[in-house]
Design a protein around this motif. Structure first.
Motif, PDB file in Angstrom:
ATOM      1  N   GLU A   1     -72.037 -33.620  83.948  1.00 29.07           N
ATOM      2  CA  GLU A   1     -72.042 -34.179  85.294  1.00 29.07           C
ATOM      3  C   GLU A   1     -70.914 -35.189  85.474  1.00 29.07           C
ATOM      4  OE1 GLU A   1     -74.730 -33.702  88.256  1.00 29.07           O
ATOM      5  OE2 GLU A   1     -73.719 -32.056  87.213  1.00 29.07           O
ATOM      6  N   ALA A   2     -70.667 -35.981  84.442  1.00 29.63           N
ATOM      7  CA  ALA A   2     -69.552 -36.928  84.515  1.00 29.63           C
ATOM      8  C   ALA A   2     -68.230 -36.179  84.599  1.00 29.63           C
ATOM      9  CB  ALA A   2     -69.571 -37.851  83.298  1.00 29.63           C
ATOM     10  N   MET A   3     -68.152 -35.052  83.895  1.00 25.95           N
ATOM     11  CA  MET A   3     -66.914 -34.274  83.868  1.00 25.95           C
ATOM     12  C   MET A   3     -66.568 -33.714  85.246  1.00 25.95           C
ATOM     13  SD  MET A   3     -66.086 -30.775  81.803  1.00 25.95           S
ATOM     14  CE  MET A   3     -66.652 -31.486  80.265  1.00 25.95           C
ATOM     15  N   ILE A   4     -67.561 -33.159  85.951  1.00 28.37           N
ATOM     16  CA  ILE A   4     -67.242 -32.552  87.241  1.00 28.37           C
ATOM     17  C   ILE A   4     -66.866 -33.613  88.265  1.00 28.37           C
ATOM     18  CG2 ILE A   4     -69.631 -32.490  88.106  1.00 28.37           C
ATOM     19  CD1 ILE A   4     -68.931 -29.801  89.400  1.00 28.37           C
ATOM     20  N   LYS A   5     -67.455 -34.787  88.160  1.00 29.01           N
ATOM     21  CA  LYS A   5     -67.064 -35.878  89.058  1.00 29.01           C
ATOM     22  C   LYS A   5     -65.631 -36.308  88.786  1.00 29.01           C
ATOM     23  CE  LYS A   5     -71.715 -37.775  89.823  1.00 29.01           C
ATOM     24  NZ  LYS A   5     -72.410 -36.531  89.439  1.00 29.01           N
ATOM     25  N   LEU A   6     -65.270 -36.352  87.515  1.00 28.77           N
ATOM     26  CA  LEU A   6     -63.909 -36.737  87.148  1.00 28.77           C
ATOM     27  C   LEU A   6     -62.913 -35.653  87.534  1.00 28.77           C
ATOM     28  CD1 LEU A   6     -61.975 -38.702  85.691  1.00 28.77           C
ATOM     29  CD2 LEU A   6     -62.523 -37.513  83.559  1.00 28.77           C
ATOM     30  N   SER A   7     -63.249 -34.402  87.270  1.00 26.33           N
ATOM     31  CA  SER A   7     -62.299 -33.311  87.504  1.00 26.33           C
ATOM     32  C   SER A   7     -62.062 -33.055  88.978  1.00 26.33           C
ATOM     33  CB  SER A   7     -62.785 -32.028  86.823  1.00 26.33           C
ATOM     34  OG  SER A   7     -63.967 -31.561  87.435  1.00 26.33           O
ATOM     35  N   THR A   8     -63.061 -33.320  89.836  1.00 26.54           N
ATOM     36  CA  THR A   8     -62.908 -33.091  91.272  1.00 26.54           C
ATOM     37  C   THR A   8     -62.510 -34.335  92.031  1.00 26.54           C
ATOM     38  OG1 THR A   8     -65.249 -33.533  91.689  1.00 26.54           O
ATOM     39  CG2 THR A   8     -64.627 -31.244  91.225  1.00 26.54           C
ATOM     40  N   GLY A   9     -62.653 -35.510  91.380  1.00 21.96           N
ATOM     41  CA  GLY A   9     -62.364 -36.744  92.087  1.00 21.96           C
ATOM     42  C   GLY A   9     -63.410 -37.084  93.133  1.00 21.96           C
ATOM     43  N   ASN A  10     -64.586 -36.469  93.038  1.00 22.74           N
ATOM     44  CA  ASN A  10     -65.670 -36.661  94.008  1.00 22.74           C
ATOM     45  C   ASN A  10     -66.858 -37.289  93.292  1.00 22.74           C
ATOM     46  OD1 ASN A  10     -67.701 -36.524  95.891  1.00 22.74           O
ATOM     47  ND2 ASN A  10     -67.547 -34.313  96.234  1.00 22.74           N
ATOM     48  N   ALA A  11     -67.203 -38.495  93.651  1.00 17.84           N
ATOM     49  CA  ALA A  11     -68.287 -39.211  92.977  1.00 17.84           C
ATOM     50  C   ALA A  11     -69.645 -38.562  93.194  1.00 17.84           C
ATOM     51  CB  ALA A  11     -68.325 -40.661  93.457  1.00 17.84           C
ATOM     52  N   TYR A  12     -69.735 -37.680  94.193  1.00 22.27           N
ATOM     53  CA  TYR A  12     -71.009 -37.028  94.488  1.00 22.27           C
ATOM     54  C   TYR A  12     -71.055 -35.585  93.975  1.00 22.27           C
ATOM     55  CZ  TYR A  12     -71.415 -41.020  97.616  1.00 22.27           C
ATOM     56  OH  TYR A  12     -71.467 -42.290  98.117  1.00 22.27           O
ATOM     57  N   ALA A  13     -69.998 -35.146  93.334  1.00 22.64           N
ATOM     58  CA  ALA A  13     -69.964 -33.767  92.837  1.00 22.64           C
ATOM     59  C   ALA A  13     -71.040 -33.564  91.774  1.00 22.64           C
ATOM     60  CB  ALA A  13     -68.589 -33.448  92.258  1.00 22.64           C
ATOM     61  N   THR A  14     -71.617 -32.371  91.762  1.00 23.54           N
ATOM     62  CA  THR A  14     -72.664 -32.052  90.795  1.00 23.54           C
ATOM     63  C   THR A  14     -72.690 -30.553  90.548  1.00 23.54           C
ATOM     64  OG1 THR A  14     -75.057 -32.122  90.350  1.00 23.54           O
ATOM     65  CG2 THR A  14     -74.375 -31.878  92.651  1.00 23.54           C
ATOM     66  N   TYR A  15     -73.166 -30.179  89.375  1.00 25.50           N
ATOM     67  CA  TYR A  15     -73.359 -28.774  89.058  1.00 25.50           C
ATOM     68  C   TYR A  15     -74.681 -28.240  89.630  1.00 25.50           C
ATOM     69  CZ  TYR A  15     -69.455 -28.494  85.760  1.00 25.50           C
ATOM     70  OH  TYR A  15     -68.209 -28.460  85.185  1.00 25.50           O
ATOM     71  N   TYR A  16     -75.509 -29.137  90.184  1.00 25.34           N
ATOM     72  CA  TYR A  16     -76.795 -28.696  90.719  1.00 25.34           C
ATOM     73  C   TYR A  16     -76.546 -27.671  91.820  1.00 25.34           C
ATOM     74  CZ  TYR A  16     -81.612 -28.917  92.392  1.00 25.34           C
ATOM     75  OH  TYR A  16     -82.904 -28.609  92.756  1.00 25.34           O
ATOM     76  N   PRO A  17     -77.174 -26.486  91.737  1.00 27.24           N
ATOM     77  CA  PRO A  17     -76.819 -25.381  92.640  1.00 27.24           C
ATOM     78  C   PRO A  17     -77.340 -25.566  94.056  1.00 27.24           C
ATOM     79  CG  PRO A  17     -78.610 -24.729  91.184  1.00 27.24           C
ATOM     80  CD  PRO A  17     -78.165 -26.087  90.712  1.00 27.24           C
ATOM     81  N   THR A  18     -76.495 -25.247  95.025  1.00 28.40           N
ATOM     82  CA  THR A  18     -76.857 -25.243  96.436  1.00 28.40           C
ATOM     83  C   THR A  18     -76.606 -23.850  96.997  1.00 28.40           C
ATOM     84  OG1 THR A  18     -76.254 -27.574  96.674  1.00 28.40           O
ATOM     85  CG2 THR A  18     -76.417 -26.260  98.699  1.00 28.40           C
ATOM     86  N   PRO A  19     -77.632 -23.043  97.223  1.00 28.98           N
ATOM     87  CA  PRO A  19     -77.435 -21.688  97.764  1.00 28.98           C
ATOM     88  C   PRO A  19     -76.752 -21.732  99.127  1.00 28.98           C
ATOM     89  CG  PRO A  19     -79.653 -21.931  96.860  1.00 28.98           C
ATOM     90  CD  PRO A  19     -79.048 -23.303  96.901  1.00 28.98           C
ATOM     91  N   THR A  20     -75.789 -20.855  99.323  1.00 27.14           N
ATOM     92  CA  THR A  20     -75.036 -20.760 100.566  1.00 27.14           C
ATOM     93  C   THR A  20     -75.176 -19.354 101.122  1.00 27.14           C
ATOM     94  OG1 THR A  20     -73.429 -22.379  99.762  1.00 27.14           O
ATOM     95  CG2 THR A  20     -72.772 -21.021 101.640  1.00 27.14           C
ATOM     96  N   LEU A  21     -75.509 -19.243 102.401  1.00 30.45           N
ATOM     97  CA  LEU A  21     -75.642 -17.936 103.030  1.00 30.45           C
ATOM     98  C   LEU A  21     -74.255 -17.420 103.405  1.00 30.45           C
ATOM     99  CD1 LEU A  21     -78.128 -16.198 103.705  1.00 30.45           C
ATOM    100  CD2 LEU A  21     -77.975 -17.051 106.053  1.00 30.45           C
ATOM    101  N   VAL A  22     -73.899 -16.220 102.951  1.00 29.62           N
ATOM    102  CA  VAL A  22     -72.584 -15.627 103.208  1.00 29.62           C
ATOM    103  C   VAL A  22     -72.731 -14.133 103.453  1.00 29.62           C
ATOM    104  CG1 VAL A  22     -71.385 -17.309 101.755  1.00 29.62           C
ATOM    105  CG2 VAL A  22     -72.143 -15.142 100.766  1.00 29.62           C
ATOM    106  N   PHE A  23     -71.712 -13.557 104.059  1.00 30.22           N
ATOM    107  CA  PHE A  23     -71.553 -12.112 104.040  1.00 30.22           C
ATOM    108  C   PHE A  23     -70.608 -11.791 102.880  1.00 30.22           C
ATOM    109  CE2 PHE A  23     -72.776 -12.654 108.513  1.00 30.22           C
ATOM    110  CZ  PHE A  23     -73.770 -11.678 108.607  1.00 30.22           C
TER     111      PHE A  23
END
Length: 753
Positions: free
Chosen positions: A171-193
Motif C-alpha cells: 500500500e505504501a508502494m502504490i502511494k509512492l509510485s502514483t504520487g497519490n496519498a489516497y491510492a490503494t490496491y483495494y478493488p473498485t468495480p467499474t461498469l464498462v463496455f
C-alpha cells in the motif's frame, strides 16, 4: 450538445493532464472512425480512402475548432442523445499543436478501446482526427449485481492468502509510485463496455456490458483484471496486468553488466554509522528488494549488491534518455514516482505494473545473473511511459495494441543502450537482453532478424502464430530498417509499389526514427486499441508533417518490407492481375499471393474461371482483363483481416470467400498507372476501363493534405487511355494520384525526380 465543466481541475507539472475537462454529446460512429459514414463525409477530407482505417485528414475548407467541427458536421455523423465523448487527456507537442483525446461513453458508461484524438494546429484548427468509435449499441446499461457484490465475486474467483491492500508495504508502494496519498490496491468495480476478447475489433457486435475489477495479490503473486457479467455475476474473462528539492549523494557502484558507474543515493537520516539507500531524489527512483530498502554503509557500494545497483543505474540512465534524448517534460512518467523492485521466486523475468518496474533474481531462469540489464529496465520503463501518453496502448491480453506496446518497449530499450554510449557494449547489436544467456530459444530477442529468436519478421508471416513477444518482432524490424536501411524482403511475395521480391529502405538514423515513434505515442496518433495498420498510417502522417520526403518514403518502404500495406499504398500502381486460361487453380501457403508472380497481367476469357488459395492477400497485377462471363474464386486459408483480396477495385470479404464472384455483376474494373515512374516534366496517366466513364483526377502529397493538381470531368473511353500530367511544378518526392468515378476511387503512387 452538453458541456460540463468540472468543479475543480488538477494540473500536473507537464503538458499531459489526465483530467476530465468537459463532456461533448456526440454520435456513436463506426469503427474504425468514419469507416461507414455516408459519402457526403468525403467533403471533409482529402483522403477518403483512409476513412476505413480510422483516419480523417481534414480538408482546408472544413478546418475549424474541435467543438465547431463536431457541431457543424453533426448531421453527417448522426448524433445521438445516449452517446458522449469525454476528454480524458490533452498534450501540446513541440510544434505547438494540441492533441486532445476523448473516450466514448454510451449512457454514461465508458467503452474500452473507443477513443479518438483530435489534432489541432497552433491556430486551433482541426487538421486530422483518428481513433475508433462504435455504432449500433442498444444495451440498456441495467445491472442486477451491485458494486459491492461484484467485488465479493471477483475475490471469490481470485483467491489469495494475502492481497496487496492487506500488505502495508505494498500500500505504501502504490502511494509512492502514483504520487497519490489516497491510492490503494483495494478493488473498485467499474461498469464498462468491453470486448468479448481483446483480439476482436472495437465494434458493437463484439461488446458486452461488464464490471471491470483489478485484483492484486502478494501471496501468491499475481495481478489480474477480471470482467464479470453484471446480471449473473459470472466471470467473462480475465487478463494479466503484468507485462513495469534535489540533493542526492553521489556514490560509486559496481554493476553486473556495465562495470563501475556513478549513481545518486540518499542518506538515511539519523543512521549511525551513516548509511545510504538506493533512492535518487532528483529522478524519484527508488530501488528495493521486495518491500525493503537496499542500503550500504558509505558511498562506495559492496560488489555483492551489483544486481540492485545495476537496476538503479539503468533506471537513472533510462530517465535521462526520455527527458534529455527525447525531450519528455518531467521525466518519462511525468510526476509518477518509479521504483525498480527486485523480487525473489514470484517474478520470472521482468515486468511493469502500477508505476513500478519489477525484476527477478533467479539466475537460472533467463539470464546468467540478475535480469536487470539496461535495456530490460528501459523496456519495462517504456511500458510506464506509454501508459502516461495519449496513446495509452493496451498493455494486457493478446491484441495488436499489446503487440505494439511490446515492440515499442524493445525499440526504446535499444535506444537507451545507444544513448549511454561507451558505458554499454550493446548498442548496435539489435538484441533485447543481449547480455543474457537464456535457457529459452526466444530470448534474447533479435530485433534485426526476429526469426533468429523465433519471432515474426512479417505481419501475418512466419511465426505470427506466436505470442505477443514473437509478434512484436515485426515492429522492431520495421524500426531497424527505418534506422539503418537495408535491402529487405519479407514472407510475402511482392510489394505494392515495386512489384519485386525485395524492397530498398534508406535509413534515416536513430534520431529521426526514435522521434517518429515518440511522437505517434505522445501526440495520440495511436490510441489504446490501435493495430499495425494504424501504426503504419500514424508514422507516415507524422513523418510527412515533420520531415517530408525522402524520410516519408523510407517509413512506407520499411512498413512494406515487414508486410504492412493497408493505408500505405495498398492500391498502388500494379496491384491488379489476371490469368490467361479458361480454368486455372493456384494454391500456395504463402501469406501474400501475386498472380502472376512477376510481369504483366493476363486474360480471364469468357466462361473462364480463376481459383486462388492463399494465406492472406491475393493481388492481381496490372493488365487485368476479365470478360463478362469470367469468374474469380478466392479462398484464404488463414485470413488476418477482413480485407483479403481485390479484383478490379472490389474488395473480397471473408463472408464471400467460398463463393464464385461474377465480376461483371460486381464492379466496373478500372486500373491506373503512371509512366515514366519516376516522372520528370510530364507524366502519362494510363487508365484501363471496360466502359465509357467520367473521372476526376487529383495529385496530392502523400498524406493527401492538399490537392496539388486537379482535373475534373475528364471523359475516358472504354479500353486504354493516356492522359498527360504536367509535373514540372512538383518538387522531388512521392505523390499520390487519385482517380474518382461514381463507384470507386483508384489510387496510384509515383515518384518525381
Amino acid at each position: 450538445m452538453i458541456i460540463r465543466q468540472p468543479a475543480a481541475a488538477h494540473y500536473g507539472c507537464s503538458a499531459l493532464h489526465r483530467v476530465t475537462w468537459f463532456v461533448i454529446a456526440i454520435p456513436v460512429l463506426s469503427v474504425p472512425l468514419y469507416s461507414q459514414l455516408a459519402s457526403t463525409a468525403d467533403a471533409l477530407t482529402t483522403r477518403p480512402d483512409l476513412r476505413k482505417h480510422g483516419w480523417l485528414i481534414v480538408a482546408d475548407s472544413a478546418q475549424t475548432s474541435v467543438q465547431k467541427f463536431i457541431t457543424k458536421n453533426s448531421s453527417r455523423f448522426g448524433f445521438a442523445d445516449n452517446d458522449a465523448l469525454e476528454i480524458i487527456a490533452s498534450h501540446i507537442d513541440k510544434n505547438g499543436w494540441t492533441h486532445t483525446k476523448y473516450l466514448q461513453h454510451y449512457k454514461g458508461i465508458p467503452i474500452e478501446g473507443a477513443d479518438v484524438v483530435f489534432h489541432a494546429d497552433k491556430s486551433g484548427n482541426v487538421q486530422s482526427v483518428n481513433g475508433k468509435f462504435v455504432i449500433g449499441l442498444t444495451a440498456t446499461g441495467a445491472t442486477s449485481v451491485s458494486v459491492a457484490r461484484a467485488r465479493e465475486l471477483a475475490l471469490a474467483y481470485l483467491t489469495s492468502d494475502e492481497y496487496a491492500w492487506e500488505n502495508e508495504s505494498q500500500e505504501a508502494m502504490i502511494k509512492l509510485s502514483t504520487g497519490n496519498a489516497y491510492a490503494t490496491y483495494y478493488p473498485t468495480p467499474t461498469l464498462v463496455f468491453t470486448r468479448n476478447a481483446d483480439t476482436l475489433a472495437v465494434e458493437a457486435k463484439n461488446l458486452v456490458l461488464a464490471y471491470r475489477v483489478d485484483i492484486h495479490s502478494v501471496t501468491p503473486s499475481y495481478a489480474y483484471r477480471i470482467y464479470l457479467d453484471p446480471t449473473t455475476g459470472n466471470e467473462l474473462r480475465r487478463t494479466s496486468l503484468r507485462s513495469g528539492n534535489c540533493n542526492p549523494t553521489t556514490a560509486t557502484v559496481y554493476t553486473v553488466y556495465n562495470g563501475q558507474q556513478t549513481i545518486h543515493t540518499e542518506e538515511i537520516p539519523q543512521s549511525n554509522p551513516t548509511r545510504y539507500r538506493l533512492y535518487d531524489p532528483c529522478r524519484r527512483i527508488q530501488t528495493k528488494y521486495e518491500s525493503n530498502d537496499v542500503t550500504n554503509q558509505g558511498t562506495t557500494w559492496y560488489a555483492a549488491l551489483d544486481g540492485f545497483t545495476q537496476a538503479h543505474w539503468g533506471a537513472m540512465r533510462t530517465y535521462d534518455y526520455f527527458q534529455h534524448g527525447l525531450g519528455r517534460p518531467g521525466g518519462p512518467l511525468d510526476t509518477t514516482k518509479v521504483m525498480v523492485q527486485k523480487l525473489t521466486s514470484d517474478i520470472v523475468g521482468a515486468m511493469y505494473s502500477n508505476g513500478a518496474i519489477f525484476s527477478d533474481d533467479n539466475s537460472t531462469s533467463h539470464c546468467h545473473d540478475y535480469m536487470t540489464n539496461l535495456d530490460v529496465v528501459a523496456h519495462e520503463w517504456t511500458h510506464g511511459f506509454i501508459e502516461n501518453t495519449l496513446a495509452d496502448l493496451q498493455n494486457q491480453g493478446a491484441s495488436e495494441a499489446k503487440v505494439l506496446n511490446e515492440g515499442f518497449a524493445d525499440i526504446f530499450g535499444e535506444m537507451v543502450e545507444c544513448y549511454v554510449g561507451s558505458q554499454s557494449d550493446q548498442c548496435g547489436t539489435w538484441k533485447a537482453g543481449g547480455e543474457c544467456t537464456s535457457l529459452e530459444s526466444n530470448y534474447p530477442r533479435n530485433l534485426k532478424e526476429p526469426t533468429a529468436s523465433q519471432g515474426a519478421r512479417t505481419y501475418c508471416g512466419l511465426n505470427w502464430s506466436g505470442d505477443v513477444y514473437a509478434k512484436s518482432g515485426v515492429l522492431a524490424r520495421w524500426f531497424y530498417l527505418l534506422t539503418e536501411g537495408d535491402t529487405a524482403s519479407n514472407d510475402h511475395c511482392c510489394y505494392p509499389i515495386t512489384q519485386q521480391n525485395f524492397i530498398v529502405v534508406d535509413g534515416v538514423g536513430t534520431t529521426i526514427a526514435s522521434d517518429i515513434c515518440y511522437a505517434v505515442l505522445t501526440n495520440g496518433y495511436l490510441t489504446s486499441a490501435s493495430d499495425f495498420v494504424d501504426a503504419g498510417i500514424a508514422t507516415a502522417y507524422y513523418t510527412d508533417l515533420e520531415y517530408g520526403t525522402p524520410a516519408l518514403y523510407s517509413v512506407i518502404n520499411a512498413w512494406h518490407a515487414v508486410g504492412v500495406y493497408e493505408g500505405l499504398g495498398e492500391n498502388a500502381c500494379g496491384t491488379f492481375d489476371v490469368y490467361n486460361s479458361p480454368a486455372v487453380a493456384v494454391s500456395t501457403r504463402a501469406y501474400r499471393t501475386c498472380i502472376p508472380p512477376l510481369g504483366n497481367g493476363l486474360w480471364v476469357k469468357d466462361n473462364g474461371h480463376l481459383t486462388t488459395t492463399s494465406g492472406r492477400y491475393i493481388h492481381m497485377r496490372t493488365g487485368t482483363r476479365v470478360d463478362a462471363g469470367g469468374y474469380f474464386h478466392a479462398r484464404i486459408q488463414q485470413p488476418c483481416s477482413t480485407w483479403v483480396a481485390k479484383v478490379g477495385g472490389t474488395s473480397v470479404l471473408e463472408s464471400q470467400l467460398d463463393s464464385s464472384l461474377p465480376l461483371s455483376h460486381r464492379t466496373y474494373p478500372l486500373s491506373i498507372s503512371i509512366r515514366p515512374n519516376p516522372a520528370h516534366a510530364t507524366a502519362m496517366l494510363d487508365i484501363v476501363t471496360n466502359r465509357n466513364v467520367v473521372v476526376d483526377i487529383e495529385v496530392n502529397n502523400l498524406v493527401g493534405s492538399r490537392a496539388i493538381l486537379q482535373l475534373g470531368g475528364v471523359q475516358v473511353a472504354s479500353g486504354a487511355s493516356a492522359i498527360p500530367l504536367d509535373v514540372t511544378t512538383l518538387a522531388a518526392g512521392l505523390y499520390l494520384c487519385l482517380v474518382r468515378t461514381p463507384e470507386s476511387i483508384s489510387t496510384c503512387y509515383f515518384l518525381v525526380e
